[in-house]
Scaffold this motif. Sequence first.
Motif, PDB file in Angstrom:
ATOM      1  N   VAL A   1      -9.635  11.706 -16.979  1.00 52.17           N
ATOM      2  CA  VAL A   1      -8.970  10.476 -16.553  1.00 52.17           C
ATOM      3  C   VAL A   1      -9.914   9.719 -15.615  1.00 52.17           C
ATOM      4  CG1 VAL A   1      -6.992   9.539 -15.298  1.00 52.17           C
ATOM      5  CG2 VAL A   1      -6.694  11.532 -16.793  1.00 52.17           C
ATOM      6  N   VAL A   2     -10.275   8.494 -16.011  1.00 58.12           N
ATOM      7  CA  VAL A   2     -11.187   7.697 -15.182  1.00 58.12           C
ATOM      8  C   VAL A   2     -10.434   6.654 -14.356  1.00 58.12           C
ATOM      9  CG1 VAL A   2     -13.233   8.068 -16.607  1.00 58.12           C
ATOM     10  CG2 VAL A   2     -11.727   6.153 -17.132  1.00 58.12           C
ATOM     11  N   SER A   3      -9.220   6.331 -14.779  1.00 58.27           N
ATOM     12  CA  SER A   3      -8.388   5.421 -13.982  1.00 58.27           C
ATOM     13  C   SER A   3      -6.941   5.651 -14.375  1.00 58.27           C
ATOM     14  CB  SER A   3      -8.747   3.957 -14.259  1.00 58.27           C
ATOM     15  OG  SER A   3      -8.345   3.595 -15.572  1.00 58.27           O
ATOM     16  N   LEU A   4      -6.042   5.321 -13.449  1.00 56.32           N
ATOM     17  CA  LEU A   4      -4.617   5.459 -13.739  1.00 56.32           C
ATOM     18  C   LEU A   4      -3.969   4.107 -13.449  1.00 56.32           C
ATOM     19  CD1 LEU A   4      -2.703   7.851 -14.500  1.00 56.32           C
ATOM     20  CD2 LEU A   4      -2.057   7.907 -12.095  1.00 56.32           C
ATOM     21  N   GLN A   5      -3.147   3.633 -14.386  1.00 58.63           N
ATOM     22  CA  GLN A   5      -2.421   2.379 -14.199  1.00 58.63           C
ATOM     23  C   GLN A   5      -0.932   2.660 -14.324  1.00 58.63           C
ATOM     24  OE1 GLN A   5      -6.312   1.596 -14.745  1.00 58.63           O
ATOM     25  NE2 GLN A   5      -5.203   2.490 -16.429  1.00 58.63           N
ATOM     26  N   ILE A   6      -0.160   2.107 -13.414  1.00 63.02           N
ATOM     27  CA  ILE A   6       1.288   2.313 -13.473  1.00 63.02           C
ATOM     28  C   ILE A   6       1.981   0.966 -13.327  1.00 63.02           C
ATOM     29  CG2 ILE A   6       3.262   3.562 -12.506  1.00 63.02           C
ATOM     30  CD1 ILE A   6       1.315   5.425 -11.087  1.00 63.02           C
ATOM     31  N   MET A   7       3.014   0.748 -14.125  1.00 62.95           N
ATOM     32  CA  MET A   7       3.884  -0.407 -13.911  1.00 62.95           C
ATOM     33  C   MET A   7       5.326   0.079 -13.873  1.00 62.95           C
ATOM     34  SD  MET A   7       2.901  -2.321 -17.531  1.00 62.95           S
ATOM     35  CE  MET A   7       4.190  -3.577 -17.584  1.00 62.95           C
ATOM     36  N   ARG A   8       6.082  -0.397 -12.854  1.00 62.78           N
ATOM     37  CA  ARG A   8       7.509  -0.030 -12.737  1.00 62.78           C
ATOM     38  C   ARG A   8       8.327  -1.299 -12.568  1.00 62.78           C
ATOM     39  NH1 ARG A   8       9.054   4.607  -8.912  1.00 62.78           N
ATOM     40  NH2 ARG A   8       8.606   5.823 -10.799  1.00 62.78           N
ATOM     41  N   ARG A   9       9.364  -1.415 -13.394  1.00 67.14           N
ATOM     42  CA  ARG A   9      10.207  -2.623 -13.361  1.00 67.14           C
ATOM     43  C   ARG A   9      11.260  -2.482 -12.282  1.00 67.14           C
ATOM     44  NH1 ARG A   9      11.966  -7.124 -14.147  1.00 67.14           N
ATOM     45  NH2 ARG A   9      11.950  -8.459 -15.927  1.00 67.14           N
ATOM     46  N   ASP A  10      11.564  -3.573 -11.572  1.00 70.26           N
ATOM     47  CA  ASP A  10      12.830  -3.640 -10.844  1.00 70.26           C
ATOM     48  C   ASP A  10      13.522  -4.897 -11.345  1.00 70.26           C
ATOM     49  OD1 ASP A  10      11.903  -5.828  -9.473  1.00 70.26           O
ATOM     50  OD2 ASP A  10      11.563  -4.755  -7.598  1.00 70.26           O
ATOM     51  N   ARG A  11      14.629  -5.273 -10.731  1.00 74.88           N
ATOM     52  CA  ARG A  11      15.396  -6.385 -11.305  1.00 74.88           C
ATOM     53  C   ARG A  11      14.601  -7.682 -11.338  1.00 74.88           C
ATOM     54  NH1 ARG A  11      20.004  -3.764 -11.910  1.00 74.88           N
ATOM     55  NH2 ARG A  11      20.315  -2.390 -10.134  1.00 74.88           N
ATOM     56  N   SER A  12      13.694  -7.848 -10.371  1.00 71.92           N
ATOM     57  CA  SER A  12      13.007  -9.144 -10.294  1.00 71.92           C
ATOM     58  C   SER A  12      11.635  -9.157 -10.984  1.00 71.92           C
ATOM     59  CB  SER A  12      12.868  -9.564  -8.832  1.00 71.92           C
ATOM     60  OG  SER A  12      12.233  -8.543  -8.112  1.00 71.92           O
ATOM     61  N   GLY A  13      11.096  -8.030 -11.329  1.00 74.02           N
ATOM     62  CA  GLY A  13       9.781  -8.032 -11.984  1.00 74.02           C
ATOM     63  C   GLY A  13       9.139  -6.662 -11.924  1.00 74.02           C
ATOM     64  N   TRP A  14       7.813  -6.631 -12.142  1.00 72.33           N
ATOM     65  CA  TRP A  14       7.094  -5.354 -12.191  1.00 72.33           C
ATOM     66  C   TRP A  14       6.290  -5.136 -10.916  1.00 72.33           C
ATOM     67  CZ3 TRP A  14       7.667  -2.017 -16.283  1.00 72.33           C
ATOM     68  CH2 TRP A  14       8.173  -2.546 -17.483  1.00 72.33           C
TER      69      TRP A  14
ATOM     70  N   ALA B   1       0.820  -1.214   0.000  1.00 70.52           N
ATOM     71  CA  ALA B   1       0.000   0.000   0.000  1.00 70.52           C
ATOM     72  C   ALA B   1       0.858   1.271   0.000  1.00 70.52           C
ATOM     73  CB  ALA B   1      -0.973  -0.023   1.174  1.00 70.52           C
ATOM     74  N   PRO B   2       1.851   1.386   0.879  1.00 67.52           N
ATOM     75  CA  PRO B   2       2.681   2.607   0.838  1.00 67.52           C
ATOM     76  C   PRO B   2       3.454   2.717  -0.472  1.00 67.52           C
ATOM     77  CG  PRO B   2       3.102   1.334   2.857  1.00 67.52           C
ATOM     78  CD  PRO B   2       2.236   0.484   1.977  1.00 67.52           C
ATOM     79  N   ALA B   3       3.876   1.571  -1.021  1.00 72.19           N
ATOM     80  CA  ALA B   3       4.623   1.606  -2.296  1.00 72.19           C
ATOM     81  C   ALA B   3       3.728   2.147  -3.409  1.00 72.19           C
ATOM     82  CB  ALA B   3       5.125   0.204  -2.644  1.00 72.19           C
ATOM     83  N   ALA B   4       2.446   1.779  -3.393  1.00 74.95           N
ATOM     84  CA  ALA B   4       1.520   2.261  -4.424  1.00 74.95           C
ATOM     85  C   ALA B   4       1.337   3.770  -4.309  1.00 74.95           C
ATOM     86  CB  ALA B   4       0.179   1.541  -4.305  1.00 74.95           C
ATOM     87  N   VAL B   5       1.261   4.272  -3.081  1.00 71.80           N
ATOM     88  CA  VAL B   5       1.107   5.723  -2.875  1.00 71.80           C
ATOM     89  C   VAL B   5       2.361   6.452  -3.366  1.00 71.80           C
ATOM     90  CG1 VAL B   5       0.870   7.515  -1.103  1.00 71.80           C
ATOM     91  CG2 VAL B   5      -0.550   5.431  -0.986  1.00 71.80           C
ATOM     92  N   ARG B   6       3.529   5.908  -3.031  1.00 69.38           N
ATOM     93  CA  ARG B   6       4.797   6.541  -3.452  1.00 69.38           C
ATOM     94  C   ARG B   6       4.950   6.509  -4.972  1.00 69.38           C
ATOM     95  NH1 ARG B   6       7.174   3.770   0.900  1.00 69.38           N
ATOM     96  NH2 ARG B   6       7.934   2.183  -0.526  1.00 69.38           N
ATOM     97  N   LEU B   7       4.513   5.396  -5.581  1.00 70.28           N
ATOM     98  CA  LEU B   7       4.654   5.256  -7.036  1.00 70.28           C
ATOM     99  C   LEU B   7       3.856   6.344  -7.757  1.00 70.28           C
ATOM    100  CD1 LEU B   7       5.783   3.517  -9.335  1.00 70.28           C
ATOM    101  CD2 LEU B   7       3.773   2.051  -9.155  1.00 70.28           C
TER     102      LEU B   7
ATOM    103  N   ASP C   1      -9.936   9.557  -8.362  1.00 70.74           N
ATOM    104  CA  ASP C   1      -9.451  10.445  -7.300  1.00 70.74           C
ATOM    105  C   ASP C   1      -8.006  10.147  -6.911  1.00 70.74           C
ATOM    106  OD1 ASP C   1     -11.947  11.688  -7.120  1.00 70.74           O
ATOM    107  OD2 ASP C   1     -12.696  10.108  -5.792  1.00 70.74           O
ATOM    108  N   GLY C   2      -7.386   9.181  -7.605  1.00 72.29           N
ATOM    109  CA  GLY C   2      -5.996   8.867  -7.301  1.00 72.29           C
ATOM    110  C   GLY C   2      -5.815   7.896  -6.151  1.00 72.29           C
ATOM    111  N   GLU C   3      -6.922   7.305  -5.688  1.00 73.80           N
ATOM    112  CA  GLU C   3      -6.802   6.334  -4.591  1.00 73.80           C
ATOM    113  C   GLU C   3      -6.399   4.977  -5.169  1.00 73.80           C
ATOM    114  OE1 GLU C   3      -7.008   6.779  -1.302  1.00 73.80           O
ATOM    115  OE2 GLU C   3      -7.251   8.905  -1.778  1.00 73.80           O
ATOM    116  N   PRO C   4      -5.403   4.309  -4.563  1.00 67.64           N
ATOM    117  CA  PRO C   4      -5.020   2.992  -5.065  1.00 67.64           C
ATOM    118  C   PRO C   4      -6.148   1.978  -4.889  1.00 67.64           C
ATOM    119  CG  PRO C   4      -3.488   3.752  -3.346  1.00 67.64           C
ATOM    120  CD  PRO C   4      -4.585   4.752  -3.428  1.00 67.64           C
ATOM    121  N   THR C   5      -6.449   1.198  -5.940  1.00 64.22           N
ATOM    122  CA  THR C   5      -7.522   0.203  -5.862  1.00 64.22           C
ATOM    123  C   THR C   5      -6.973  -1.216  -5.985  1.00 64.22           C
ATOM    124  OG1 THR C   5      -7.886   0.593  -8.208  1.00 64.22           O
ATOM    125  CG2 THR C   5      -9.370   1.703  -6.700  1.00 64.22           C
ATOM    126  N   LEU C   6      -5.843  -1.373  -6.665  1.00 63.41           N
ATOM    127  CA  LEU C   6      -5.272  -2.715  -6.853  1.00 63.41           C
ATOM    128  C   LEU C   6      -3.776  -2.528  -7.056  1.00 63.41           C
ATOM    129  CD1 LEU C   6      -6.066  -5.716  -7.313  1.00 63.41           C
ATOM    130  CD2 LEU C   6      -6.319  -5.186  -9.725  1.00 63.41           C
TER     131      LEU C   6
END
Length: 152
Positions: A101-114, A26-32, A122-127
């Motif tokens: 904007v009705v939804s926002l999707q973000i994917m960020r890679r690190d060495r092991s995956g996304w 959850a905190p990672a999603a907010v930071r992302l 409203d910018g609230e994380p849902t998944l």
Amino acid sequence: MVRILLACAALCTACDPPAGPADPWAPAAVRLRASVEAAPYDAWTLHVLEAESPHGPWSAIYTDARIDAAEAAPVTDPATAQWPAGATIVAEGRDAEDGDVVSLQIMRRDRSGWLWAQYDADGEPTLYGTDTACSHCHAAGDDYVRSLDLPR
Ligand code: HEC
């Protein structure tokens, strides 16, 4: 009276939800989201703008400089082909081509995956998380990216 109050206190304590571990993503999603808003991502490369996306009536896909640089440098070893660590892609779901904007999707890679995260209007994380419904559908793409092929 005292006995009733004590009984109530005991009951209320019993009703408290058990203290479980906090959702680690959850905190990672907010930071992302904060990091892509600060970039700001709408100054990145607008890679795809298309209708009838799973992410909305329209989707606008923005790629960061790491993706853009990787696209210019073909993968030499297909066995290790993946987008670079830190690479970030944002997909806005919109209600019309130039709409809201009705939804926002973000994917960020690190060495092991996304890391995957989806937010409401409203910018609230849902998944969010590293193994989600997102990854199951995105597995059809090159290193989980549906709209871009790894450069070869
Ligand atoms: C039903 C399948 C499906 C599911 C589930 C899904 N996506 Fe997608 N996604 C797509 C498709 C197809 C695209 C390609 C472009 C478009 O139409 O938007 C896409 C595009 C994207 C993009 C732009 C990069 C790319 O892969 O093209 C991001 C970022 C993204 N999705 C994030 C997510 C997140 C986060 C979730 C989970 C909350 C998710 N997606 C769930 C099908 C899906």
